[in-house]
Design a protein around this motif. Sequence first.
Motif: not given
Ligand code: BMX
Length: 281
Positions: A10, A63-64, A74-75, A103-104, A129-131, A152, A165
Motif C-alpha cells: 500500500g 497487498t489484497g 479486500m479493503n 498475498n503479501d 503497516s498501511t493495513g 487476512h 485494521e
Molecule cells: C489489507 C489487505 C491485505 C494486506 C494487508 C497489509 C488490501 C488492499 N489489503 O488488510 O491483503 O495483506 O492490508 O497490506 O485489501 P500492506 O499494504 O499494508 O502491506
Amino acid sequence: SPTLAIDIGGTKILAALVQGEEVLASETVATSRSGGPDDWLAQVAELAGGWRGSYERCGVTVTGAVHDGFWSAMNPGTLNIPDRYPLAKQIASIFQVPATLCNDAQAAAWGEYCFGAGNREDTVFLTISTGIGGGAVVNGKLLQGRSGICGHFGLLLSDSETLLEDTASGSWIAAEAGRRGQSGQAPEVFAAAARGETWADELITESASHIARLCHNLQLIFDPAVIVIGGGMGLAPGYLPRVQTKLKTLPARVSSTLARAALGANAGVLGIAALAPQGRT
Ligand code: BMX
C-alpha cells in the motif's frame, strides 16, 4: 538461477533479484496511490528493467486478495485495486516467465518461517503497516484457504462491524491524527510520541492494544510457537513493547511468544521467491 521477486504494498513497491535466502539486488519506489494496477506494474517494469535475462521465473506478492490469477482489494482503503484485475495475464505479458502469485502477508509469513524469526516451527505472522495483514504456517504448510484469503486478520470484524485494521493500522493512525488536528503519516506520529506528545502516545497505545487482543485470539486459534510481528509500524521503536504490556493484562492462560520479524522489508520478496519454484499460483 535467481528469481525476480516483486512486492506491491500500500505504501511501497519492492523489486528484487533473489537467490535462496539472499537478496542479490533490490530497488524500491513509493506506490503511486492515485494510480491503478497498470501504473504499479509499469513502476515494477522500470525497477526491474536492468535485470532482464538474469531470471527464469518470477514471484509476485501483493497487498489484497489473489485468486485464480486475479487480484482484488479486500479493503480498498489500503490500496484501491479494482475488482478482479487480471494480474497473472499482465505479469506474463510483461516479464514472459512463469509466475507465482500470492498475498503479501502470506508471502512474508512464509519468508519468516523459512529464513527468519519463524524458526521452522508453526508460525503466525502479522504485518502492521498501511493495513494489517497476516499469514499462518501450520505443520510446515502455508495456509492460503479456499479462495486465497486465509490470514487476512486485519479484516476480522470487531464491534459494530468495523474492520480490525480500521481501528489499528498505519492508515488509521494517520487518519486519527488528522481528526485530532495533527498532520502527517504514521512515522510522524511515532516521532511525536518519541518527543513525549501525549496524543501520539495514546494513538499508538490504542493500536497496540487492538493488536494484543488479536494476538490473544490468534493464540487460541492456532496456538503457534511464535507470533512474528513485522511491517513498518510493527517494527517501529516502542510498538512491540506496547503490545507486550497490553498482553500482560489479558487472561494469563493464553500467552503468546512474540518475535520481531527478522527479514524486515525483505520478508515478502524472500517468501515469494521461496514459493515460486514449487510452481504455485
Ligand atoms: C489489507 C489487505 C491485505 C494486506 C494487508 C497489509 C488490501 C488492499 N489489503 O488488510 O491483503 O495483506 O492490508 O497490506 O485489501 P500492506 O499494504 O499494508 O502491506
